[in-house]
Each structure stands twice: as C-alpha cells, then as structure tokens.
Write a protein that holds these residues in place. Structure first.
Motif, PDB file in Angstrom:
ATOM      1  N   ASP B 101     -43.228  23.403   2.774  1.00 17.03           N
ATOM      2  CA  ASP B 101     -43.239  24.446   3.807  1.00 17.03           C
ATOM      3  C   ASP B 101     -42.978  23.936   5.226  1.00 17.03           C
ATOM      4  O   ASP B 101     -42.979  24.724   6.171  1.00 17.03           O
ATOM      5  CB  ASP B 101     -44.535  25.275   3.776  1.00 17.03           C
ATOM      6  N   ASP B 102     -42.778  22.630   5.397  1.00 14.69           N
ATOM      7  CA  ASP B 102     -42.296  22.141   6.689  1.00 14.69           C
ATOM      8  C   ASP B 102     -40.838  22.571   6.849  1.00 14.69           C
ATOM      9  O   ASP B 102     -40.241  23.136   5.930  1.00 14.69           O
ATOM     10  CB  ASP B 102     -42.397  20.609   6.774  1.00 14.69           C
ATOM     11  N   ARG B 103     -40.280  22.276   8.027  1.00 14.00           N
ATOM     12  CA  ARG B 103     -38.919  22.742   8.272  1.00 14.00           C
ATOM     13  C   ARG B 103     -38.031  21.676   8.923  1.00 14.00           C
ATOM     14  O   ARG B 103     -38.458  20.961   9.820  1.00 14.00           O
ATOM     15  CB  ARG B 103     -38.971  23.951   9.209  1.00 14.00           C
ATOM     16  N   VAL B 104     -36.810  21.577   8.411  1.00 10.36           N
ATOM     17  CA  VAL B 104     -35.788  20.775   9.072  1.00 10.36           C
ATOM     18  C   VAL B 104     -34.738  21.739   9.610  1.00 10.36           C
ATOM     19  O   VAL B 104     -34.424  22.747   8.960  1.00 10.36           O
ATOM     20  CB  VAL B 104     -35.153  19.754   8.098  1.00 10.36           C
ATOM     21  N   SER B 105     -34.223  21.478  10.813  1.00  9.40           N
ATOM     22  CA  SER B 105     -33.136  22.323  11.287  1.00  9.40           C
ATOM     23  C   SER B 105     -31.949  21.465  11.704  1.00  9.40           C
ATOM     24  O   SER B 105     -32.119  20.315  12.126  1.00  9.40           O
ATOM     25  CB  SER B 105     -33.599  23.252  12.407  1.00  9.40           C
ATOM     26  N   TYR B 106     -30.773  22.045  11.508  1.00 14.82           N
ATOM     27  CA  TYR B 106     -29.533  21.324  11.827  1.00 14.82           C
ATOM     28  C   TYR B 106     -28.415  22.338  12.013  1.00 14.82           C
ATOM     29  O   TYR B 106     -28.473  23.444  11.479  1.00 14.82           O
ATOM     30  CB  TYR B 106     -29.199  20.321  10.718  1.00 14.82           C
ATOM     31  N   PRO B 107     -27.394  21.943  12.801  1.00 16.81           N
ATOM     32  CA  PRO B 107     -26.238  22.826  12.960  1.00 16.81           C
ATOM     33  C   PRO B 107     -25.497  22.933  11.632  1.00 16.81           C
ATOM     34  O   PRO B 107     -25.516  22.001  10.817  1.00 16.81           O
ATOM     35  CB  PRO B 107     -25.367  22.096  13.988  1.00 16.81           C
ATOM     36  N   TYR B 108     -24.827  24.051  11.446  1.00 13.16           N
ATOM     37  CA  TYR B 108     -24.158  24.325  10.179  1.00 13.16           C
ATOM     38  C   TYR B 108     -22.753  24.871  10.469  1.00 13.16           C
ATOM     39  O   TYR B 108     -22.584  25.598  11.452  1.00 13.16           O
ATOM     40  CB  TYR B 108     -24.984  25.359   9.408  1.00 13.16           C
ATOM     41  N   PRO B 109     -21.730  24.530   9.701  1.00 14.30           N
ATOM     42  CA  PRO B 109     -21.742  23.718   8.472  1.00 14.30           C
ATOM     43  C   PRO B 109     -21.883  22.228   8.750  1.00 14.30           C
ATOM     44  O   PRO B 109     -21.439  21.755   9.775  1.00 14.30           O
ATOM     45  CB  PRO B 109     -20.363  23.987   7.867  1.00 14.30           C
ATOM     46  N   THR B 110     -22.473  21.527   7.781  1.00 11.29           N
ATOM     47  CA  THR B 110     -22.629  20.073   7.901  1.00 11.29           C
ATOM     48  C   THR B 110     -22.777  19.457   6.516  1.00 11.29           C
ATOM     49  O   THR B 110     -22.521  20.121   5.500  1.00 11.29           O
ATOM     50  CB  THR B 110     -23.817  19.735   8.832  1.00 11.29           C
ATOM     51  N   TYR B 111     -23.200  18.201   6.507  1.00 17.77           N
ATOM     52  CA  TYR B 111     -23.357  17.441   5.258  1.00 17.77           C
ATOM     53  C   TYR B 111     -24.387  18.168   4.377  1.00 17.77           C
ATOM     54  O   TYR B 111     -25.557  18.293   4.764  1.00 17.77           O
ATOM     55  CB  TYR B 111     -23.845  16.047   5.632  1.00 17.77           C
ATOM     56  N   THR B 112     -23.965  18.643   3.202  1.00 16.16           N
ATOM     57  CA  THR B 112     -24.860  19.492   2.406  1.00 16.16           C
ATOM     58  C   THR B 112     -26.012  18.712   1.767  1.00 16.16           C
ATOM     59  O   THR B 112     -26.948  19.307   1.239  1.00 16.16           O
ATOM     60  CB  THR B 112     -24.089  20.262   1.321  1.00 16.16           C
ATOM     61  N   LEU B 113     -25.959  17.389   1.838  1.00  9.56           N
ATOM     62  CA  LEU B 113     -27.089  16.606   1.329  1.00  9.56           C
ATOM     63  C   LEU B 113     -28.386  16.938   2.073  1.00  9.56           C
ATOM     64  O   LEU B 113     -29.466  16.895   1.485  1.00  9.56           O
ATOM     65  CB  LEU B 113     -26.809  15.101   1.431  1.00  9.56           C
ATOM     66  N   TYR B 114     -28.295  17.287   3.368  1.00  6.74           N
ATOM     67  CA  TYR B 114     -29.520  17.604   4.124  1.00  6.74           C
ATOM     68  C   TYR B 114     -30.291  18.741   3.449  1.00  6.74           C
ATOM     69  O   TYR B 114     -31.504  18.736   3.364  1.00  6.74           O
ATOM     70  CB  TYR B 114     -29.200  18.011   5.568  1.00  6.74           C
ATOM     71  N   ARG B 115     -29.534  19.727   2.985  1.00  8.74           N
ATOM     72  CA  ARG B 115     -30.172  20.868   2.322  1.00  8.74           C
ATOM     73  C   ARG B 115     -30.852  20.422   1.022  1.00  8.74           C
ATOM     74  O   ARG B 115     -31.994  20.808   0.738  1.00  8.74           O
ATOM     75  CB  ARG B 115     -29.110  21.929   2.019  1.00  8.74           C
ATOM     76  N   VAL B 116     -30.140  19.610   0.243  1.00 15.30           N
ATOM     77  CA  VAL B 116     -30.694  19.144  -1.028  1.00 15.30           C
ATOM     78  C   VAL B 116     -31.968  18.332  -0.789  1.00 15.30           C
ATOM     79  O   VAL B 116     -32.980  18.524  -1.476  1.00 15.30           O
ATOM     80  CB  VAL B 116     -29.651  18.310  -1.803  1.00 15.30           C
ATOM     81  N   LEU B 117     -31.937  17.457   0.205  1.00 12.25           N
ATOM     82  CA  LEU B 117     -33.117  16.624   0.478  1.00 12.25           C
ATOM     83  C   LEU B 117     -34.303  17.474   0.937  1.00 12.25           C
ATOM     84  O   LEU B 117     -35.452  17.184   0.600  1.00 12.25           O
ATOM     85  CB  LEU B 117     -32.788  15.561   1.529  1.00 12.25           C
ATOM     86  N   ALA B 118     -34.022  18.538   1.697  1.00 15.34           N
ATOM     87  CA  ALA B 118     -35.104  19.445   2.108  1.00 15.34           C
ATOM     88  C   ALA B 118     -35.695  20.141   0.877  1.00 15.34           C
ATOM     89  O   ALA B 118     -36.917  20.215   0.704  1.00 15.34           O
ATOM     90  CB  ALA B 118     -34.585  20.471   3.107  1.00 15.34           C
ATOM     91  N   ALA B 123     -39.363  21.780   1.277  1.00 21.27           N
ATOM     92  CA  ALA B 123     -39.376  22.140   2.695  1.00 21.27           C
ATOM     93  C   ALA B 123     -38.343  23.231   2.954  1.00 21.27           C
ATOM     94  O   ALA B 123     -37.447  23.478   2.134  1.00 21.27           O
ATOM     95  CB  ALA B 123     -39.080  20.907   3.540  1.00 21.27           C
ATOM     96  N   ASN B 124     -38.468  23.881   4.095  1.00 26.29           N
ATOM     97  CA  ASN B 124     -37.488  24.886   4.497  1.00 26.29           C
ATOM     98  C   ASN B 124     -36.378  24.234   5.297  1.00 26.29           C
ATOM     99  O   ASN B 124     -36.613  23.255   6.010  1.00 26.29           O
ATOM    100  CB  ASN B 124     -38.163  25.954   5.352  1.00 26.29           C
ATOM    101  N   TYR B 125     -35.174  24.802   5.185  1.00 27.34           N
ATOM    102  CA  TYR B 125     -34.083  24.287   6.012  1.00 27.34           C
ATOM    103  C   TYR B 125     -33.528  25.446   6.823  1.00 27.34           C
ATOM    104  O   TYR B 125     -33.323  26.539   6.313  1.00 27.34           O
ATOM    105  CB  TYR B 125     -32.985  23.644   5.158  1.00 27.34           C
ATOM    106  N   GLU B 126     -33.345  25.192   8.113  1.00 28.24           N
ATOM    107  CA  GLU B 126     -32.814  26.205   9.006  1.00 28.24           C
ATOM    108  C   GLU B 126     -31.406  25.762   9.384  1.00 28.24           C
ATOM    109  O   GLU B 126     -31.231  24.753  10.082  1.00 28.24           O
ATOM    110  CB  GLU B 126     -33.703  26.317  10.257  1.00 28.24           C
ATOM    111  N   GLU B 127     -30.429  26.492   8.881  1.00 30.37           N
ATOM    112  CA  GLU B 127     -29.037  26.123   9.133  1.00 30.37           C
ATOM    113  C   GLU B 127     -28.517  26.999  10.262  1.00 30.37           C
ATOM    114  O   GLU B 127     -28.301  28.197  10.080  1.00 30.37           O
ATOM    115  CB  GLU B 127     -28.222  26.307   7.854  1.00 30.37           C
ATOM    116  N   ILE B 128     -28.357  26.415  11.436  1.00 28.61           N
ATOM    117  CA  ILE B 128     -28.010  27.177  12.635  1.00 28.61           C
ATOM    118  C   ILE B 128     -26.505  27.047  12.898  1.00 28.61           C
ATOM    119  O   ILE B 128     -26.022  25.933  13.119  1.00 28.61           O
ATOM    120  CB  ILE B 128     -28.808  26.653  13.849  1.00 28.61           C
ATOM    121  N   PRO B 129     -25.762  28.151  12.856  1.00 29.03           N
ATOM    122  CA  PRO B 129     -24.302  28.048  12.981  1.00 29.03           C
ATOM    123  C   PRO B 129     -23.895  27.433  14.325  1.00 29.03           C
ATOM    124  O   PRO B 129     -24.473  27.755  15.361  1.00 29.03           O
ATOM    125  CB  PRO B 129     -23.836  29.510  12.899  1.00 29.03           C
TER     126      PRO B 129
END
Lengths: 350, 350
Positions: B101-118, B123-129
């Motif tokens: 339930d923690d959160r990582v945020s990153y600009p999107y689109p990007t390396y999709t591994l970040y999502r998999v690791l979250a 954890a939650n991932y916040e993909e910010i365009p």
C-alpha cells in the motif's frame, strides 16, 4: 529521519564470511572447493571470448545451460530455473511465497540467510531446534507455515536427513517446501527422485561448492513447471551473465571431473574428522564439504583468532560460540591446521 | 490451488525484448550498442582467466570495481553500490522503500519494469503523464509517495529533462528519488553533480548501453553513504561474478573508447531521425541510443512485423501501438532499415 521501510532499521543484513582477495590465507571459512574447476571451463571461455558479442543481452532463461542441466539431472528444461547463485533463487522464493506476517519454518541451527530473507519480507520465522542427533524436528511436520526450508546436508552442522525423512515431510505438508541441496554432492543421496511426485517441492542446487565455481555465481532449482512459471515473475529478466552461463554449461559437461574431486574431499573429511576427535573436539558426522567441531559449553573464539593469526581462516559464528565450522581443503591444508591447533593446545595458549 | 502469494496471480511479470541468440537478426529492439566493448575487456580477461581461482567467492562489494568507478565519477567508494545489472539495483531499491500500500510515482510512459517491481511489493504505482513536449509533469512535485523515479533520458521516448528540472524535483520532494541514467552518456548532461547536495537522490547507471556490455550484467548507483548502507541490507552477498567485476573494471579504464562510440551513435541518431521524418513519421527528439517514431492514431504493428520478416528487430509495445522504439545501430544497419521500410510503404503493404 530514515528513508527506509521501518522494519529494515531492525535488520542487520546477512554477514557473509570474510573474503580476503589477497591470497594470504588458507580459506577454510566459506566452504569453497580447494580444487580448481574442470579445465573445460577456462578452455571454453578462451575459445568463445573473441567470438561472442558481449554487447548483447544474455539469454534471459539460460537456454543452453538449462539444456545441459536437463541432460545431467534428467528433468526437462521447463522444470529448471537458473539463478545468480542459489542465494538469488532463495531470495526469489521468499519473495514469491512470503508476505507480511506470513511464516517460514525450518530446523535450527541452519543457514542464517533464511532468517534475513524472512525479515526482509516482514514475515515471521519459526526456528525449530533439531532433535536428537540432528534428526528432523517433528514439530516441522505440523507447523502452520507458508514455506518450509530444509538445508540438506545442513549448514553449519554438516548433518544429513535421509530421503525417506524428506519424503515424510513432503507428505505431511501442503505448503511449498525447499530442499536446499547446496552441499548434496558430498552426501550419500539426494531428493531429485522426489520432484516428479511432489508439485510443492523445490530442490535447490549450486555450482559454488562441488563444481568449484563460487566465483561465477550460478545456482539452479528444479520443480514442477507451474512452480517455475510463478517464480519467473519475480526473477530479474537477465539475471545470469553470458560468462556465467557459458562457464556453468562447460562445467556440467565434465560431471565426472567434479565427482572425482568430491571423492578426494570426502576422504580428507574422514581423516580430518578423526584427527580433530583425537585433539578432543566433538565432530558432528558430516555429509558436506565442511565439518562442525565443538567443545560444548566452551567458547572457541580463541581457536578462531589463533588460526587466523596463523593465516588459516575458519568460520566462527557468535550465535554458536562453542563451535567452529571448518571447510575441507586439501590434505596438506588440513594437516597444517591440525599442527597449528595442536601447538596452541600444547602451549596452553587457550 | 496456488502456492503463490495472491497478488502474484494478477501480475504478468516483466516481458523482456526478444533475444534471439542465433545472430540471424539485426537487433534494434533492446538498445544494445552496435560496437564491441573496449578491447581492454577481452585482453584483461584473457590475461587473468588462468591466474584467478574461480573456486573462490568474488568480492561481495566489488572493491576493485568501486575504486575504478570512484576514479572515473568522482565519488568515494562508500558512495557506490554495484549490482547485477541496474535491474537488480532497481529491485533492491523498490524492496527497500516500498511496502504493501505504499506508493511510487513516476512520469509516464516509461520503463514498464517500475510498474512490475511496484506490483511485486504490493505497492501502488502512480503513473503521471508527461506534459507538453515530454516535460516533467507538475503533479510529480507534489505527489505523496514513498519513492519517485525519473528515467532520464526516458525510455521508450528518448526525451530528456535538464538538470535544473531534476534539481527542482529534488527540492520539492523529501522521499528518495531515483534518477535512472541508463542512457545518460548519450545525453547533453547528467545528475552526478547533484548527489552531494541531496541525500535522498540515487543516481543509477549501467554498463549495458554506452559501454557495450549488456552481456556482463553490471550496473551501479551513486548516493550518500547512509543510503548505500540501507540498500546493502537487501542486496545478496555475492551479487556480481568475478568475470563481471573484472570486465567492468577494464571497460571503465577505457572511458575514452566508450565516448568515441557514443559520438558515432549520436551522429547516426541524427541522420536516422531525419530519414524517418522524411518517410512521414514523427520522431521524438532523442538523447538516448534509440529513437521513438510515431504515427499518432495509427497502429505500427505491421511495420514491426514486416521488419521482423526482413530480419530486423525493433520494439513494438502493445501499450503504445502508434509507436516503435528503434535502437541506433551502425550507419549501415539504419540505412537497411530505411530501405526496407521505404519498400513497404511504396508497395502499400501497410
């Protein structure tokens, strides 16, 4: 203020054995093989170094190496997962099966990395003391856990559980069960034959000990394909370098060479165990490439330090102060250790 | 019934690009370098293979290699952590900072591994365009997250954020911030100078791209020593093989050779981008060793398949169907691609 997850603050991390890189020590502290790997390893690398494109990513699943593991160990490639040492495979396994407040159980004392990996997952670990003569604790059969691990032969004791005992554990538990066979080539038998029957069994192997290749970081596990497919989700895409895949493939081609070294080490182990008994230590019956020697109630740190001063490194764990774990080196390595230790005892330096 | 943790059932795992090992393809799909690594790499290995004891564990912290990284990049060894590729370092970072339930945020689109690791951490991932012209989204400055990641230059777009923009992100956030500089040698500047000032900054590098060494799996990160000490708790003890440590150390000694290849690739990138524009594709301004070409609203899978039939592999992501990511190869690689694509467009095979 700390950036890290709270539970990390409480974890010390795994402390690996000392690794002096200067060649000034007889290293009998991390169960390395005193004999070099098969000459095929160096030959194969020499031949291929100039031909291969190191600029390319390696095979993500180690295809050629899995074919070779398959040929040697008799399970198809999709029953095999290769890791950056068996430590990486353990890490993948703990991440795949254990969440916060889940539980792993294992007989104790054993490889302390299991505890660290559980802590990293915020999981509980149940350390169940071995029973008489290091037999499997009955409590592990009924323990309610999400994962059970048995290191067999066990480190640091070197003791071994026979296949019927492992079979019984598999029958009595429905959670995934890891049999960590890092040292099994030095033992009388192994759990490979059980894999087919038990889809919850994972057998773990390494090339670091019997194959004399701790430097290349290659381990593998064998389990049912459904198990492999789930574990793959946790694995980094390119976890084994081209060099390591090539070197491991060559080493497995020379299985016979490895078995020859194993026989030498078993002979040295027998002689060394007898010599240590004569010096007054209890020596646990070992089926690994090390022995645990004890003087119950005593503290053997002084032996460890005295040997180190004499350029011989053995393993002293503050967790088990009345014991030393001593890797089996060459005959002359072990004779020197006995000499130094005898001198220490004679001089009453203890 | 499944043995795995529930959330794993919902995860597909990261899908790496195709890695045919048979040399039948021009590989422009995983951003490998078309030039071989420095000749020093092979020479050093050839010289040392016979001298080194592969039966020994390698240096747990890559001491010699860290000394070399320190000499080239100007931070002391205890500010440096070496990984089995930068993917392993990312995995260590996500495990160290993100729980359920923690959160990582990153600009999107990007390396999709970040999502998999979250997802692996629950954890939650916040993909910010990204905002206009792939500028840093303002929302990431104020996002409440335990970890923020910026891939710079970004993959798959190749676009770049200047140092003042990164500096501003660091000022506005107090959580750990990873700047993933896998492709930064192909860009105009980098974030190294910021590390000293910001103890929550982690700069990530790899030898897979500019140094032409994807096959050896070596990445490193630079951060304040307190950061390194926490991350070390999560790292496997012996995560980089002896070969890889040796090869990476040699490559870093020949920094100049690498920079020469980078210049060639940048020249080819400019010419290729112009040629693709002439063919009617939008080409994003790239500071990496690849370019993203687009035909907004269209689906470029047919281009991908046609090129593949002609033994040229590029990267098509079903997540961004109007785009292709094309690695920069040699001049002749790119000319051939242009030829094949022109023929396809002319024949109206699209």
């Amino acid at each position: 203020m700390s950036y890290f997850r709270k539970h990390l603050e409480l974890i010390a991390g795994y402390q690996p054995g000392e690794q002096p890189q200067d060649g000034q020590f007889i290293k009998l502290n991390t169960n390395e093989n005193p004999y070099p790997p098969s000459p095929l390893v160096i030959e194969t690398l020499m031949e291929n170094l100039n031909k291969h494109r190191l600029s390319w990513y390696p095979s993500p699943l180690c295809d050629e190496l899995r074919e070779r593991v398959s040929a040697v160990y008799g399970y198809p490639p999709d029953w095999i997962l290769v890791g950056n040492g068996s430590d990486e495979l353990l890490s993948i396994i703990f991440r795949a099966f254990l969440g916060k407040d889940d539980r792993v159980s294992y007989p104790y004392p054993t490889y302390t990395l299991y505890r660290v990996l559980a802590l990293l997952q915020e999981a509980n670990y149940e350390e169940i003391p071995f029973e008489k003569e290091y037999s499997l604790p009955k409590k592990i059969l009924t323990s309610q856990a999400q994962l059970k691990v048995v290191c067999n032969p066990n480190s640091p004791t070197g003791t071994f559980l026979s296949t019927p005992v492992i079979d019984n554990l598999l029958k009595s538990s429905s959670c995934p069960i890891v049999v960590d066979e890092a040292y099994v080539d030095f033992a009388r038998e192994n759990a490979l034959s059980l894999i087919k029957e038990y889809p919850h069994l994972i057998v773990l192997r390494t090339l670091s000990k019997s194959y004399s290749l701790a430097g290349i970081r290659v381990g593998f596990l064998i389990a049912h394909p459904e198990m492999i497919r789930g574990l793959l989700k946790v694995k980094d895409s390119y976890n084994v370098s081209w060099f390591s895949q090539k070197a491991a493939t060559a080493a497995l081609q020379d299985h016979h060479y490895m078995m020859n070294n194993v026989e030498k080490i078993k002979r040295t182990r027998r002689e060394f165990s007898q010599a240590m008994s004569r010096l007054g230590y209890s020596v646990l019956p070992s089926e690994a490439n090390f022995v645990m020697v004890q003087r119950p109630g005593d503290n053997l740190e002084s032996e460890y330090l005295y040997l180190k001063k004499n350029h011989i490194l053995v393993r002293y764990f503050s967790e088990w102060p009345d014991s030393l774990r001593i890797s089996i080196g060459t005959d002359s390595n072990m004779q020197l250790l006995i000499q130094v230790l005898s001198a220490m005892l004679k001089d009453g330096k203890k």
